[in-house]
Each structure stands twice: as C-alpha cells, then as structure tokens.
Scaffold this motif. Structure first.
Motif, PDB file in Angstrom:
ATOM      1  N   MET A 273       0.832  -1.205   0.000  1.00 19.41           N
ATOM      2  CA  MET A 273       0.000   0.000   0.000  1.00 19.41           C
ATOM      3  C   MET A 273       0.866   1.253   0.000  1.00 19.41           C
ATOM      4  O   MET A 273       1.743   1.419   0.838  1.00 19.41           O
ATOM      5  N   GLY A 274       0.633   2.152  -0.973  1.00 19.26           N
ATOM      6  CA  GLY A 274       1.363   3.407  -1.052  1.00 19.26           C
ATOM      7  C   GLY A 274       0.564   4.563  -0.472  1.00 19.26           C
ATOM      8  O   GLY A 274      -0.510   4.367   0.110  1.00 19.26           O
ATOM      9  N   ASP A 275       1.081   5.779  -0.660  1.00 19.75           N
ATOM     10  CA  ASP A 275       0.420   6.958  -0.089  1.00 19.75           C
ATOM     11  C   ASP A 275      -0.987   7.159  -0.636  1.00 19.75           C
ATOM     12  O   ASP A 275      -1.905   7.499   0.117  1.00 19.75           O
ATOM     13  N   ASP A 276      -1.169   6.969  -1.939  1.00 20.02           N
ATOM     14  CA  ASP A 276      -2.493   7.171  -2.535  1.00 20.02           C
ATOM     15  C   ASP A 276      -3.518   6.193  -1.966  1.00 20.02           C
ATOM     16  O   ASP A 276      -4.652   6.574  -1.642  1.00 20.02           O
ATOM     17  N   GLU A 277      -3.118   4.935  -1.823  1.00 21.20           N
ATOM     18  CA  GLU A 277      -4.020   3.924  -1.267  1.00 21.20           C
ATOM     19  C   GLU A 277      -4.343   4.226   0.195  1.00 21.20           C
ATOM     20  O   GLU A 277      -5.480   4.043   0.644  1.00 21.20           O
ATOM     21  N   ALA A 278      -3.335   4.690   0.933  1.00 21.13           N
ATOM     22  CA  ALA A 278      -3.554   5.037   2.338  1.00 21.13           C
ATOM     23  C   ALA A 278      -4.557   6.180   2.474  1.00 21.13           C
ATOM     24  O   ALA A 278      -5.418   6.179   3.365  1.00 21.13           O
ATOM     25  N   GLU A 279      -4.469   7.166   1.587  1.00 19.16           N
ATOM     26  CA  GLU A 279      -5.408   8.291   1.616  1.00 19.16           C
ATOM     27  C   GLU A 279      -6.829   7.822   1.307  1.00 19.16           C
ATOM     28  O   GLU A 279      -7.791   8.283   1.938  1.00 19.16           O
ATOM     29  N   ILE A 280      -6.965   6.916   0.349  1.00 17.61           N
ATOM     30  CA  ILE A 280      -8.285   6.381   0.010  1.00 17.61           C
ATOM     31  C   ILE A 280      -8.891   5.653   1.208  1.00 17.61           C
ATOM     32  O   ILE A 280     -10.063   5.835   1.548  1.00 17.61           O
ATOM     33  N   LEU A 281      -8.068   4.836   1.864  1.00 17.76           N
ATOM     34  CA  LEU A 281      -8.541   4.063   3.013  1.00 17.76           C
ATOM     35  C   LEU A 281      -8.937   4.978   4.174  1.00 17.76           C
ATOM     36  O   LEU A 281      -9.988   4.807   4.800  1.00 17.76           O
ATOM     37  N   ALA A 282      -8.089   5.968   4.466  1.00 18.02           N
ATOM     38  CA  ALA A 282      -8.373   6.897   5.565  1.00 18.02           C
ATOM     39  C   ALA A 282      -9.663   7.669   5.300  1.00 18.02           C
ATOM     40  O   ALA A 282     -10.488   7.858   6.199  1.00 18.02           O
ATOM     41  N   SER A 283      -9.859   8.104   4.060  1.00 17.77           N
ATOM     42  CA  SER A 283     -11.063   8.863   3.709  1.00 17.77           C
ATOM     43  C   SER A 283     -12.326   8.027   3.898  1.00 17.77           C
ATOM     44  O   SER A 283     -13.366   8.546   4.312  1.00 17.77           O
ATOM     45  N   SER A 284     -12.225   6.739   3.647  1.00 15.56           N
ATOM     46  CA  SER A 284     -13.404   5.865   3.757  1.00 15.56           C
ATOM     47  C   SER A 284     -13.825   5.651   5.206  1.00 15.56           C
ATOM     48  O   SER A 284     -14.947   5.216   5.474  1.00 15.56           O
ATOM     49  N   LEU A 285     -12.954   5.968   6.150  1.00 12.79           N
ATOM     50  CA  LEU A 285     -13.247   5.735   7.569  1.00 12.79           C
ATOM     51  C   LEU A 285     -13.760   6.981   8.287  1.00 12.79           C
ATOM     52  O   LEU A 285     -13.977   6.951   9.492  1.00 12.79           O
ATOM     53  N   GLN A 286     -13.971   8.050   7.536  1.00 12.85           N
ATOM     54  CA  GLN A 286     -14.384   9.311   8.146  1.00 12.85           C
ATOM     55  C   GLN A 286     -15.683   9.178   8.939  1.00 12.85           C
ATOM     56  O   GLN A 286     -15.832   9.749  10.020  1.00 12.85           O
ATOM     57  N   HIS A 287     -16.626   8.409   8.410  1.00 12.87           N
ATOM     58  CA  HIS A 287     -17.916   8.250   9.085  1.00 12.87           C
ATOM     59  C   HIS A 287     -18.148   6.812   9.554  1.00 12.87           C
ATOM     60  O   HIS A 287     -19.259   6.475   9.962  1.00 12.87           O
ATOM     61  N   ASN A 288     -17.119   5.995   9.507  1.00 16.10           N
ATOM     62  CA  ASN A 288     -17.238   4.609   9.958  1.00 16.10           C
ATOM     63  C   ASN A 288     -17.093   4.553  11.481  1.00 16.10           C
ATOM     64  O   ASN A 288     -16.104   5.026  12.039  1.00 16.10           O
ATOM     65  N   THR A 289     -18.080   3.993  12.150  1.00 13.80           N
ATOM     66  CA  THR A 289     -18.042   3.921  13.615  1.00 13.80           C
ATOM     67  C   THR A 289     -17.921   2.484  14.117  1.00 13.80           C
ATOM     68  O   THR A 289     -18.054   2.236  15.315  1.00 13.80           O
ATOM     69  N   LYS A 290     -17.661   1.553  13.216  1.00 16.78           N
ATOM     70  CA  LYS A 290     -17.581   0.138  13.587  1.00 16.78           C
ATOM     71  C   LYS A 290     -16.144  -0.366  13.701  1.00 16.78           C
ATOM     72  O   LYS A 290     -15.812  -1.107  14.628  1.00 16.78           O
ATOM     73  N   LEU A 291     -15.303   0.011  12.751  1.00 18.79           N
ATOM     74  CA  LEU A 291     -13.928  -0.501  12.733  1.00 18.79           C
ATOM     75  C   LEU A 291     -13.136   0.060  13.906  1.00 18.79           C
ATOM     76  O   LEU A 291     -13.032   1.277  14.075  1.00 18.79           O
ATOM     77  N   THR A 292     -12.581  -0.821  14.718  1.00 19.96           N
ATOM     78  CA  THR A 292     -11.807  -0.402  15.886  1.00 19.96           C
ATOM     79  C   THR A 292     -10.329  -0.744  15.782  1.00 19.96           C
ATOM     80  O   THR A 292      -9.503  -0.093  16.414  1.00 19.96           O
ATOM     81  N   ASP A 293      -9.987  -1.777  14.996  1.00 23.22           N
ATOM     82  CA  ASP A 293      -8.598  -2.229  14.891  1.00 23.22           C
ATOM     83  C   ASP A 293      -8.167  -2.273  13.427  1.00 23.22           C
ATOM     84  O   ASP A 293      -8.778  -2.972  12.618  1.00 23.22           O
ATOM     85  N   LEU A 294      -7.109  -1.538  13.112  1.00 23.84           N
ATOM     86  CA  LEU A 294      -6.597  -1.490  11.741  1.00 23.84           C
ATOM     87  C   LEU A 294      -5.081  -1.653  11.767  1.00 23.84           C
ATOM     88  O   LEU A 294      -4.374  -0.889  12.437  1.00 23.84           O
TER      89      LEU A 294
ATOM     90  N   ARG B  47       4.379   6.613   3.471  1.00 27.36           N
ATOM     91  CA  ARG B  47       5.190   7.325   4.458  1.00 27.36           C
ATOM     92  C   ARG B  47       4.430   8.552   4.975  1.00 27.36           C
ATOM     93  O   ARG B  47       3.332   8.432   5.469  1.00 27.36           O
ATOM     94  N   VAL B  48       5.025   9.737   4.822  1.00 24.62           N
ATOM     95  CA  VAL B  48       4.467  10.945   5.434  1.00 24.62           C
ATOM     96  C   VAL B  48       3.066  11.268   4.915  1.00 24.62           C
ATOM     97  O   VAL B  48       2.144  11.520   5.698  1.00 24.62           O
ATOM     98  N   LYS B  49       2.871  11.265   3.607  1.00 25.03           N
ATOM     99  CA  LYS B  49       1.579  11.642   3.033  1.00 25.03           C
ATOM    100  C   LYS B  49       0.467  10.715   3.512  1.00 25.03           C
ATOM    101  O   LYS B  49      -0.631  11.168   3.867  1.00 25.03           O
ATOM    102  N   GLY B  50       0.758   9.421   3.529  1.00 30.62           N
ATOM    103  CA  GLY B  50      -0.247   8.461   3.992  1.00 30.62           C
ATOM    104  C   GLY B  50      -0.535   8.611   5.470  1.00 30.62           C
ATOM    105  O   GLY B  50      -1.690   8.540   5.909  1.00 30.62           O
ATOM    106  N   CYS B  51       0.524   8.832   6.255  1.00 28.87           N
ATOM    107  CA  CYS B  51       0.337   9.022   7.706  1.00 28.87           C
ATOM    108  C   CYS B  51      -0.454  10.289   7.992  1.00 28.87           C
ATOM    109  O   CYS B  51      -1.273  10.329   8.918  1.00 28.87           O
ATOM    110  N   MET B  52      -0.215  11.335   7.187  1.00 29.38           N
ATOM    111  CA  MET B  52      -0.959  12.585   7.355  1.00 29.38           C
ATOM    112  C   MET B  52      -2.463  12.357   7.190  1.00 29.38           C
ATOM    113  O   MET B  52      -3.285  12.960   7.890  1.00 29.38           O
ATOM    114  N   ALA B  53      -2.817  11.481   6.261  1.00 24.78           N
ATOM    115  CA  ALA B  53      -4.241  11.196   6.024  1.00 24.78           C
ATOM    116  C   ALA B  53      -4.884  10.592   7.268  1.00 24.78           C
ATOM    117  O   ALA B  53      -6.035  10.902   7.601  1.00 24.78           O
TER     118      ALA B  53
END
Length: 264
Positions: free
Chosen positions: A30-51, A59-65
């Motif tokens: 998973m690269g930065d772009d994929e990490a951003e997509i994944l982070a964005s999908s969790l904005q309103h998710n209230t079920k997932l607790t462990d990732l 690296r930095v860009k993905g962590c920033m997301a």
C-alpha cells in the motif's frame, strides 16, 4: 492489493451496514495514494476499531491522512466530529525523525479514542481541549495540515457569551500563560458581549419615547402591539444581563493571579 483493491475495500467500509471491526492489510504494498483512500473511507465509519497496516510502503503523506482522520484541526466542529472509533492503529515503521514525530501525534489522539472507547462525545471534547485549545499542539498540527493558526480563528467559532468559560477551562487545563494568549485574542469578542447591554439600554430609551408619543394617539390594537414590543426588548435585556453576570467573572478571577505586567 493495489489501488483497485483498496477502492473495493473502501466502498465496503463506507456502507452504513458495515459491521467489520478488525482489518489487517499488512504487507499489501500500500502506497500513499491507497492510504489516503482508506483513511477517507473511515471518516464516518463507527464500527472498525482495529486497523493494521504494517510493512507497507506509504510514508508521510499516507500518515498525514490518518492524522487528519483522527484529528481534523481545521475547526472545532471538525475536531469534535473526527473519527473516534479507531482504538488500535498500526502504521509502517518510520525511517526519519519527522515521520516519528508525526506518528507520535497520531498515537496521542488514538489513545484518546482508546480511553474514551464507546463515548464519541467525550473523545471529541478531549481532542478539542488537548489540541485546539493548546497553542503549541495546534500550531504544529495546523502547520502539518495547512491550516491557519491563531486563537482569533478559534474564538470566532465560540459563542461570545461562553468565552469566559472557555478561558477558565484553558487556564485550568493548560496554565495561565495559555489562557493569556487566548484572552488577548478574544478581548474584542468579550467587549462586544459587554457592550450589548449598553446597546439594549439605548434601544429601550429610544423606543420608550417613540412609544409614549404613539401610545397616546394610537388606537387600542396599536397600543397593544407597542406594549408587546417593549416587553420583548426588556426581556432581551434581562436575559443578556443574567448571561453576562454568570459567565464574565470566571476568566477575570483566573487571570487575576498573573503578574502585574502580564495583566496590563
């Protein structure tokens, strides 16, 4: 899994009926772009607790997301409504000091989620107090997220009547120096609140004279309307007077313990 695979997973996580609580995507390139997509999908998710995302390539860009996901510093409302469900988040190993510092802030807000698990309101309040109302953390996080940083910006989001309570909260939690910084930025709003009472007094005086003249000349229904308008003005005055009396002294008392030069 690539971008396409990440998009499929993200769509599943955005569904209202998603019940997934634990997700491991370790060693999936998973690269930065994929990490951003994944982070964005969790904005309103209230079920997932462990990732878990160990041994990936972002690296930095993905962590920033993920930092923005857990603590969006752009406003009090966005911070309060950030993701409070993720209590366990494993990111790829950092290889530089900047990434290490970034991950420390991510872990800080993740721990708030963990400590307030199941209580989104408490987690939201804690994040606002610990980051928005703390000038050092807010400055660092604002710089990372490209957000303008000032207590003036924060104060515009707070009802002026509540500012004394917020100032007292800042002083009690982060110390008088922090409260002083916020006080300087919010003085115009506090003054505006105090001046409202004088404005209402003038409004009452002006309207009372007009009403007295018209009251004598007008018909019964018109006099009734005038009485109603005056009563409304007086009620507004009484409400504001009570709000000021209840809220203003707190910050002044907290600030009073500072040295003379700082108070000046």
């Amino acid at each position: 899994i690539g971008r396409d695979g990440c998009m499929v997973i993200s769509k599943l996580l955005q569904k209202e009926d998603s019940s997934l609580r634990v997700l491991s995507l370790n060693s999936t390139s998973m690269g930065d772009d994929e990490a951003e997509i994944l982070a964005s999908s969790l904005q309103h998710n209230t079920k997932l607790t462990d990732l878990s995302l160990l041994d990936n390539q972002f690296r930095v860009k993905g962590c920033m997301a993920f930092l923005k996901l857990l603590n969006d510093i752009s406003s009090i409302d966005r911070t309060y409504n950030s993701n409070h469900s993720l209590t366990s988040l494993d990111l790829p190993r950092s290889i530089d000091s900047f990434s290490c510092g970034l991950k420390k802030h991510i872990d800080f807000v993740r721990r708030i989620n963990e400590e307030q698990e199941g209580n989104a309101e408490a987690a939201g309040r804690a994040k606002v107090i610990e980051t928005i109302l703390n000038s050092r953390k807010r400055m660092y996080l604002s710089r990372l997220q490209g957000i303008a940083n000032s207590y003036g910006r924060v104060s515009t989001e707070v009802d002026p009547v509540l500012l004394p309570n917020v100032l007292a909260l800042v002083g009690g939690k982060h110390g008088q120096s922090e409260m002083y910084l916020m006080l300087v930025a919010t003085i115009p709003d506090l003054a505006s609140t105090m001046n409202k009472n004088d404005v209402l007094k003038q409004e009452v005086a002006e309207n009372a004279w007009t009403a007295a003249v018209e009251f004598g000349a007008g018909d019964k229904s018109r006099r009734k309307t005038i009485k109603k308008n005056l009563a409304s003005i007086m009620k507004k005055k009484d409400v504001l007077k009570q709000e000021v009396a209840e809220n203003v002294p707190t910050a002044a008392n907290e600030f009073g313990a500072g040295d003379k030069s700082r108070r000046k």
